[in-house]
Design an enzyme around this catalytic site. Sequence first.
Site, PDB file in Angstrom:
ATOM      1  N   THR A 134      60.059  54.617  41.638  1.00 39.53           N
ATOM      2  CA  THR A 134      58.607  54.721  41.774  1.00 39.53           C
ATOM      3  C   THR A 134      58.102  56.109  41.390  1.00 39.53           C
ATOM      4  O   THR A 134      58.845  57.094  41.486  1.00 39.53           O
ATOM      5  CB  THR A 134      58.223  54.427  43.246  1.00 39.53           C
ATOM      6  OG1 THR A 134      56.895  54.849  43.489  1.00 39.53           O
ATOM      7  CG2 THR A 134      59.117  55.170  44.223  1.00 39.53           C
ATOM      8  N   ASP A 135      56.832  56.181  41.009  1.00 43.51           N
ATOM      9  CA  ASP A 135      56.225  57.495  40.731  1.00 43.51           C
ATOM     10  C   ASP A 135      55.987  58.284  42.030  1.00 43.51           C
ATOM     11  O   ASP A 135      55.714  59.480  41.993  1.00 43.51           O
ATOM     12  CB  ASP A 135      54.901  57.348  39.961  1.00 43.51           C
ATOM     13  CG  ASP A 135      53.842  56.530  40.695  1.00 43.51           C
ATOM     14  OD1 ASP A 135      54.149  55.945  41.759  1.00 43.51           O
ATOM     15  OD2 ASP A 135      52.698  56.474  40.194  1.00 43.51           O
ATOM     16  N   GLU A 136      56.114  57.597  43.186  1.00 38.72           N
ATOM     17  CA  GLU A 136      55.834  58.280  44.460  1.00 38.72           C
ATOM     18  C   GLU A 136      56.850  59.385  44.751  1.00 38.72           C
ATOM     19  O   GLU A 136      56.593  60.252  45.583  1.00 38.72           O
ATOM     20  CB  GLU A 136      55.770  57.257  45.603  1.00 38.72           C
ATOM     21  CG  GLU A 136      54.683  56.226  45.362  1.00 38.72           C
ATOM     22  CD  GLU A 136      54.381  55.349  46.561  1.00 38.72           C
ATOM     23  OE1 GLU A 136      54.561  55.799  47.699  1.00 38.72           O
ATOM     24  OE2 GLU A 136      53.952  54.208  46.341  1.00 38.72           O
ATOM     25  N   TYR A 159      59.343  56.306  52.695  1.00 39.26           N
ATOM     26  CA  TYR A 159      59.646  55.408  51.567  1.00 39.26           C
ATOM     27  C   TYR A 159      59.991  56.203  50.317  1.00 39.26           C
ATOM     28  O   TYR A 159      61.048  56.016  49.706  1.00 39.26           O
ATOM     29  CB  TYR A 159      58.457  54.474  51.294  1.00 39.26           C
ATOM     30  CG  TYR A 159      58.518  53.810  49.929  1.00 39.26           C
ATOM     31  CD1 TYR A 159      59.515  52.892  49.630  1.00 39.26           C
ATOM     32  CD2 TYR A 159      57.577  54.111  48.936  1.00 39.26           C
ATOM     33  CE1 TYR A 159      59.586  52.293  48.373  1.00 39.26           C
ATOM     34  CE2 TYR A 159      57.635  53.512  47.683  1.00 39.26           C
ATOM     35  CZ  TYR A 159      58.645  52.600  47.404  1.00 39.26           C
ATOM     36  OH  TYR A 159      58.712  52.014  46.155  1.00 39.26           O
ATOM     37  N   LYS A 163      63.524  56.603  48.195  1.00 37.03           N
ATOM     38  CA  LYS A 163      63.657  56.274  46.776  1.00 37.03           C
ATOM     39  C   LYS A 163      64.146  57.498  46.001  1.00 37.03           C
ATOM     40  O   LYS A 163      64.976  57.384  45.092  1.00 37.03           O
ATOM     41  CB  LYS A 163      62.320  55.785  46.195  1.00 37.03           C
ATOM     42  CG  LYS A 163      61.856  54.433  46.691  1.00 37.03           C
ATOM     43  CD  LYS A 163      62.789  53.284  46.362  1.00 37.03           C
ATOM     44  CE  LYS A 163      62.844  52.953  44.870  1.00 37.03           C
ATOM     45  NZ  LYS A 163      63.676  51.748  44.619  1.00 37.03           N
TER      46      LYS A 163
HETATM   47  P1  NAD Z   1      59.482  43.820  47.427  1.00 41.97           P
HETATM   48  O1  NAD Z   1      59.469  44.405  48.793  1.00 41.97           O
HETATM   49  O2  NAD Z   1      58.458  42.815  47.054  1.00 41.97           O
HETATM   50  O3  NAD Z   1      60.901  43.146  47.148  1.00 41.97           O
HETATM   51  C1  NAD Z   1      62.112  43.723  47.533  1.00 41.97           C
HETATM   52  C2  NAD Z   1      63.178  42.631  47.488  1.00 41.97           C
HETATM   53  O4  NAD Z   1      64.425  43.239  47.857  1.00 41.97           O
HETATM   54  C3  NAD Z   1      62.932  41.491  48.480  1.00 41.97           C
HETATM   55  O5  NAD Z   1      63.094  40.248  47.821  1.00 41.97           O
HETATM   56  C4  NAD Z   1      63.994  41.691  49.543  1.00 41.97           C
HETATM   57  O6  NAD Z   1      64.425  40.475  50.142  1.00 41.97           O
HETATM   58  C5  NAD Z   1      65.094  42.359  48.736  1.00 41.97           C
HETATM   59  N1  NAD Z   1      66.021  43.133  49.564  1.00 41.97           N
HETATM   60  C6  NAD Z   1      65.725  44.027  50.535  1.00 41.97           C
HETATM   61  N2  NAD Z   1      66.851  44.536  51.071  1.00 41.97           N
HETATM   62  C7  NAD Z   1      67.889  43.962  50.388  1.00 41.97           C
HETATM   63  C8  NAD Z   1      69.298  44.097  50.468  1.00 41.97           C
HETATM   64  N3  NAD Z   1      69.885  44.905  51.347  1.00 41.97           N
HETATM   65  N4  NAD Z   1      70.058  43.367  49.614  1.00 41.97           N
HETATM   66  C9  NAD Z   1      69.496  42.522  48.718  1.00 41.97           C
HETATM   67  N5  NAD Z   1      68.157  42.355  48.628  1.00 41.97           N
HETATM   68  C10 NAD Z   1      67.367  43.061  49.446  1.00 41.97           C
HETATM   69  O7  NAD Z   1      59.456  45.075  46.458  1.00 41.97           O
HETATM   70  P2  NAD Z   1      58.811  45.205  44.994  1.00 41.97           P
HETATM   71  O8  NAD Z   1      57.407  45.644  45.145  1.00 41.97           O
HETATM   72  O9  NAD Z   1      59.140  44.015  44.206  1.00 41.97           O
HETATM   73  O10 NAD Z   1      59.634  46.451  44.454  1.00 41.97           O
HETATM   74  C11 NAD Z   1      60.882  46.268  43.767  1.00 41.97           C
HETATM   75  C12 NAD Z   1      61.421  47.636  43.385  1.00 41.97           C
HETATM   76  O11 NAD Z   1      60.488  48.308  42.551  1.00 41.97           O
HETATM   77  C13 NAD Z   1      61.650  48.555  44.601  1.00 41.97           C
HETATM   78  O12 NAD Z   1      62.823  49.286  44.371  1.00 41.97           O
HETATM   79  C14 NAD Z   1      60.439  49.470  44.587  1.00 41.97           C
HETATM   80  O13 NAD Z   1      60.758  50.715  45.137  1.00 41.97           O
HETATM   81  C15 NAD Z   1      60.156  49.569  43.101  1.00 41.97           C
HETATM   82  N6  NAD Z   1      58.760  49.859  42.731  1.00 41.97           N
HETATM   83  C16 NAD Z   1      57.747  49.084  43.244  1.00 41.97           C
HETATM   84  C17 NAD Z   1      56.434  49.348  42.845  1.00 41.97           C
HETATM   85  C18 NAD Z   1      55.282  48.500  43.340  1.00 41.97           C
HETATM   86  O14 NAD Z   1      54.122  48.835  43.073  1.00 41.97           O
HETATM   87  N7  NAD Z   1      55.524  47.407  44.044  1.00 41.97           N
HETATM   88  C19 NAD Z   1      56.156  50.377  41.936  1.00 41.97           C
HETATM   89  C20 NAD Z   1      57.218  51.125  41.431  1.00 41.97           C
HETATM   90  C21 NAD Z   1      58.521  50.843  41.837  1.00 41.97           C
END
Ligand code: NAD
Length: 345
Positions: A134-136, A159, A163
């Site tokens: 993430t950009d955070e 969070y 990350k």
């Molecule tokens: P989300 O919370 O919707 O999904 C996370 C998934 O990971 C869920 O399906 C959960 O069941 C699974 N999970 C959690 N712990 C687990 C484990 N121990 N083993 C296997 N699976 C597990 O998150 P998201 O928004 O889809 O984000 C996905 C990734 O992208 C994350 O790494 C997040 O940091 C990154 N990200 C998200 C955003 C955003 O805006 N949502 C932006 C940049 C980066």
Amino acid sequence: MQTLLITGGAGFIGSNFVHYIMANTNCQIINLDKLTYAGNLNNLKSILQHPRHIFIKGSIQDRMLVKQLLDQYQPDGVVHLAAESHVDRSIDGPGEFIQTNIVGTFELLECVRDYWSRQDATQKAAFRFLHISTDEVYGSLGPTGYFTEETKYAPNSPYSASKAASDHLVRAYFHTYGLPVLITNCSNNYGPYQFPEKLIPLMILTALKDEPLPIYGDGSNIRDWLFVRDHCSAILKVLTQGQPGEVYNVGGNNEKTNLQVVQGICDLLDKLKLRLKGGSYRELITFVKDRPGHDRRYAIDSSKLKAEFAWVPEESFETGLFKTVKWYLDNLDWCQSIKSGSCRG
Ligand code: NAD
């Protein structure tokens, strides 16, 4: 690539990415997801029986399971999306974030390192481990400037700190062991299948209940929004064309204040779903006490990604937001199943 292990493929971005890969490649997908509150099998309904998509309920922290999956399916790449992802939850209880995002990434890296070290030279060179971040991790910007790949890390929430730690581990596995890793740092995503605790789906569903729309502080915090399918296209470009050891920033060049986002949602709802009581959904907007450590502004410079891979986001914020609001209106049964927890498998 022929076989990909995707972690977190039942979450928001993960499920969108799985659908994207199914539609745009012939890859076989091994989808490993623990199905926490954020993981949802309904996100994958149309492909659960597809022979190219194998869903495994399990944790990245289960070394025996991950080792077995790697040995059995012999993937030539891993896309790591599994995480705890909600900032507010990390403030209320950081422990799970440390376990999943830091320890979980470490456990996964160890399994992948072991598997990769047993490959022949050609397989080793072709293998990729893509870590989605993430950009955070970069902290907060003032009114000007952008996060580049050189910006120093300054995470402000549990969070983003978790990350950041996982990014450092992934980087270290490249420099220490030569594991061909890639890291992407992306701005705020929005679109179908996003769990309704995040700003955009939360506001859509709360407005539909005709309840107050709470915005932190004065609503002037700025985020750079990217439609999730554009993030997926960037991930595939980096996976197939990225240089091992490199970091790529991904962003939509769509800086909006939180207030602008919520007003945009209200205006779309005013057109697509008239308020029962009459008047505009904007009347529901209220301001609440700010989140502690709330970063002021995020803005991503994705010129490296654009220059190296000719990546272009397809959606503007306006077209992406329209598609998103429409998707939630058309999929209220999905929202209902999320709330009742009846779809976790
Ligand atoms: P989300 O919370 O919707 O999904 C996370 C998934 O990971 C869920 O399906 C959960 O069941 C699974 N999970 C959690 N712990 C687990 C484990 N121990 N083993 C296997 N699976 C597990 O998150 P998201 O928004 O889809 O984000 C996905 C990734 O992208 C994350 O790494 C997040 O940091 C990154 N990200 C998200 C955003 C955003 O805006 N949502 C932006 C940049 C980066």
